[in-house]
Design an enzyme around this catalytic site. Sequence first.
Site, PDB file in Angstrom:
ATOM      1  N   SER A   1       0.820  -1.210   0.000  1.00  0.00           N
ATOM      2  CA  SER A   1       0.000   0.000   0.000  1.00  0.00           C
ATOM      3  C   SER A   1       0.851   1.256   0.000  1.00  0.00           C
ATOM      4  O   SER A   1       1.960   1.279   0.555  1.00  0.00           O
ATOM      5  CB  SER A   1      -0.895   0.000   1.245  1.00  0.00           C
TER       6      SER A   1
ATOM      7  N   TYR B   1      -2.256   0.225   9.874  1.00  0.00           N
ATOM      8  CA  TYR B   1      -2.435  -0.454   8.592  1.00  0.00           C
ATOM      9  C   TYR B   1      -1.162  -0.354   7.753  1.00  0.00           C
ATOM     10  O   TYR B   1      -0.630  -1.363   7.272  1.00  0.00           O
ATOM     11  CB  TYR B   1      -3.620   0.145   7.843  1.00  0.00           C
TER      12      TYR B   1
ATOM     13  N   LYS C   1       1.713  -3.345   6.667  1.00  0.00           N
ATOM     14  CA  LYS C   1       2.147  -3.626   5.303  1.00  0.00           C
ATOM     15  C   LYS C   1       3.665  -3.525   5.177  1.00  0.00           C
ATOM     16  O   LYS C   1       4.311  -4.338   4.502  1.00  0.00           O
ATOM     17  CB  LYS C   1       1.460  -2.656   4.330  1.00  0.00           C
TER      18      LYS C   1
END
Length: 331
Positions: A120, A144, A148
Amino acid sequence: MVATRAILVAGGAGYIGAHCCKAVAEAGFTPICYDDLSTGHRRFVQWGPLVVGDIADNLKVTSTIRHHDIMAVLHLAGPSTVGESIADPQKYYLANVAGTLGLLQGMREAGCRHLVFSSSGAVYGNAGRDPIPESAAGPSVNPYGRSKYMIEQILLDYRAAYGFSATALRYFNACGADASGLIGELRDPETHLIPRALMAILGHVTDFAILGTDYETPDGTAVRDFIHVDDLAAAHVAALKRLLAGHPGDAYNLGTGRGHSVRAIVDAIRDETGEQVPFVYRARRAGDPPVLVADPTRAERELGFRPRKSDLGHIIRSAWAWHQTAHPRIV
């Protein structure tokens, strides 16, 4: 029955995963969809068989890879909402980091060592550069993005220690829908900008808001790079072929190199649909950087990847066609 040229698509019943399954099939492979259906949709599985399973279940991963004679894995499984990751970071570290370790263990046991990973643009945090090159990764400003980035570091170690070839594809803002109308964004609750705005027009979202008007951007709203999901899927196929040809893998931005503000997107939706988007302004959301725009140079140079469907008008028109079918207007 053993599939020919089979590719395991973890998270293949989700929005991006289903588009990848279609692209993989059109490239001459057989996509084996591996999904726990917690957020994916059984009806999105149309281009190969479905195996219902959790990526953390390394034994099931191993047996699935062996049974279908899997050549490589596309890993798109896991939660992906910034706000939720801030409220519940444990969920993200368990599902994304621990889950990926289970998937990798299963791959090792089965002797499958080619992986394309769904990363991402969130790995860049407040990079302070526009556009952002791959070298600017870390530290992220939300769990988040951190999850990643942790997985990317794990993949580097697996490449060095176990002979894996692994590529991380750093998505920017995935959007749009397949032209066939068979698959598109379908979440509950929906959190992404374009589908929420379209659902607000159709009466399915009653609290659509532009979050933050005080960013250091031309109109005060956050700026993002929007890429059509079909282009993302094509990039997965390009990365897959490069790994199968013997490349060890790398990290690539998947974006257009062009930024659009949230307010500009809302205005473009009005222009394309002919309808006003009902919205209010609210305060910034925690964990959102002001600008995230990709430098796509490396992906074009090394993968031969160039977005072909990501002009803003096409993105909105394809999404609008999908949402009018998926979420008929409330009258």
